[in-house]
Design an enzyme around this catalytic site. Sequence first.
Site, mmCIF file in Angstrom:
data_model
loop_
_atom_site.group_PDB
_atom_site.id
_atom_site.type_symbol
_atom_site.label_atom_id
_atom_site.label_comp_id
_atom_site.label_asym_id
_atom_site.label_seq_id
_atom_site.Cartn_x
_atom_site.Cartn_y
_atom_site.Cartn_z
ATOM 1 N N GLU B 7 -46.856 35.946 2.463
ATOM 2 C CA GLU B 7 -45.906 35.008 1.863
ATOM 3 C C GLU B 7 -44.551 35.220 2.515
ATOM 4 O O GLU B 7 -44.071 36.358 2.600
ATOM 5 C CB GLU B 7 -45.804 35.239 0.353
ATOM 6 C CG GLU B 7 -47.111 34.907 -0.353
ATOM 7 C CD GLU B 7 -47.065 35.143 -1.842
ATOM 8 O OE1 GLU B 7 -46.503 34.321 -2.564
ATOM 9 O OE2 GLU B 7 -47.628 36.162 -2.290
ATOM 10 N N MET C 1 -37.944 37.583 4.242
ATOM 11 C CA MET C 1 -38.486 38.098 3.002
ATOM 12 C C MET C 1 -39.989 37.946 2.992
ATOM 13 O O MET C 1 -40.518 37.141 2.206
ATOM 14 C CB MET C 1 -37.918 37.314 1.821
ATOM 15 C CG MET C 1 -36.648 37.891 1.298
ATOM 16 S SD MET C 1 -35.258 37.211 2.210
ATOM 17 C CE MET C 1 -33.892 37.918 1.294
ATOM 18 N N PRO C 2 -40.666 38.702 3.790
ATOM 19 C CA PRO C 2 -42.124 38.572 3.695
ATOM 20 C C PRO C 2 -42.705 39.573 2.688
ATOM 21 O O PRO C 2 -42.210 40.690 2.522
ATOM 22 C CB PRO C 2 -42.620 38.905 5.109
ATOM 23 C CG PRO C 2 -41.382 39.071 5.946
ATOM 24 C CD PRO C 2 -40.275 39.409 4.999
ATOM 25 N N PHE C 3 -43.750 39.114 2.023
ATOM 26 C CA PHE C 3 -44.566 39.962 1.159
ATOM 27 C C PHE C 3 -46.005 39.764 1.601
ATOM 28 O O PHE C 3 -46.478 38.628 1.688
ATOM 29 C CB PHE C 3 -44.390 39.581 -0.316
ATOM 30 C CG PHE C 3 -45.211 40.420 -1.252
ATOM 31 C CD1 PHE C 3 -44.796 41.693 -1.617
ATOM 32 C CD2 PHE C 3 -46.416 39.948 -1.767
ATOM 33 C CE1 PHE C 3 -45.566 42.476 -2.483
ATOM 34 C CE2 PHE C 3 -47.179 40.726 -2.625
ATOM 35 C CZ PHE C 3 -46.754 41.995 -2.988
ATOM 36 N N HIS C 41 -42.382 43.914 2.471
ATOM 37 C CA HIS C 41 -43.195 44.731 1.569
ATOM 38 C C HIS C 41 -44.669 44.415 1.821
ATOM 39 O O HIS C 41 -45.035 43.250 1.992
ATOM 40 C CB HIS C 41 -42.844 44.442 0.104
ATOM 41 C CG HIS C 41 -41.459 44.868 -0.281
ATOM 42 N ND1 HIS C 41 -41.194 46.066 -0.894
ATOM 43 C CD2 HIS C 41 -40.258 44.279 -0.110
ATOM 44 C CE1 HIS C 41 -39.900 46.183 -1.100
ATOM 45 N NE2 HIS C 41 -39.289 45.110 -0.637
#
Lengths: 72, 72, 72, 72, 72, 72
Positions: B7, C1-3, C41
């Site tokens: 994501e 902002m990768p998850f 994360h």
Amino acid sequence: MPFVKIELTREGVTREQKQQLISGVTNLITEVLNKDPQLTHIVIQEINLDDWGHGGEQVSVLREKGITANKK
Amino acid sequence: MPFVKIELTREGVTREQKQQLISGVTNLITEVLNKDPQLTHIVIQEINLDDWGHGGEQVSVLREKGITANKK
Amino acid sequence: MPFVKIELTREGVTREQKQQLISGVTNLITEVLNKDPQLTHIVIQEINLDDWGHGGEQVSVLREKGITANKK
Amino acid sequence: MPFVKIELTREGVTREQKQQLISGVTNLITEVLNKDPQLTHIVIQEINLDDWGHGGEQVSVLREKGITANKK
Amino acid sequence: MPFVKIELTREGVTREQKQQLISGVTNLITEVLNKDPQLTHIVIQEINLDDWGHGGEQVSVLREKGITANKK
Amino acid sequence: MPFVKIELTREGVTREQKQQLISGVTNLITEVLNKDPQLTHIVIQEINLDDWGHGGEQVSVLREKGITANKK
């Protein structure tokens, strides 16, 4: 290191409401767990009414029948 | 049987970059875990900037303030 | 902002292999997308073999039949 | 309290097919687990072909090569 | 119809803290979106420290180095 | 390429029930979407009763009050 995913039906949620959810959940996690807010990420995902099923029926069908998810 | 979900914020990721992520993660899993790549599935999900919160603020607001996620 | 969420079957993945997955995926995202690794994360989730189905059968049953997920 | 997420490639799934998935999965859970269907939620998420990778390649590339996911 | 997933590192979260997260997020969603709380489901998932990576390192390694996720 | 995640409360689901869910969902997807079952993966994730919230309360508390999720 919390990551929070909020999935909800796409029914006119405004930018301001999204900001309220993001700041509210982040503050709650900071207060309850004492977590650094810089390590808290929140993702909101809106789902089309044809793509969410409840009780075996599409929410789009439930809404056509007048059934809402509003608080009474 | 790995399934990987990536994501990230929707900020102009190209088709080529997506392909690099998909082949890179698949190769990594094959090398580290000796998994058959035919059993490895990767899904990339781009999130609008209003829908991702970090440190209690929408990423769209952080970007307006000039705060990026770029490597320094 | 990768998850990034990596789901895989629980079949003896070591702490070192997990570290290789975490550093490998983080480096890949930094190289391909120029993202600050402090904003990346990764979560690894191991799934019991009774809880993963492939081709309509539990992986625990596939393994009893001698069918593995190994690279040939 | 089951929550089911169905992720699939965006390849012309119709509203009727989505309804069949929603009612079918809800009925199955009711039969197998004896769960109240009012507590069962199903979400369908369609993924663009550039965003799903299999065997290290984007599904959009696989489809251009004539490789489908259809049952033989 | 909101569904909320909270993923966090397994570091001694108590039953009471979980209850505070569940009631707090449910109340927030009821207030901001006017949703019936009976349609709001929250799932908390604790992740082992070897299984969460931040900045390319396992959180278990970060904790051994004295790096915490606590609010300053 | 479907991937299905079934999250449910941990309340004594047996191996046989899991197999019924896996084969049932796979068959449904094959019938409705004509997908090759070899490309369909199902993951079942059981959630402890303290970790699932409904209507603002932990399911463990609801069960102590005699409120079940059973079909009437």
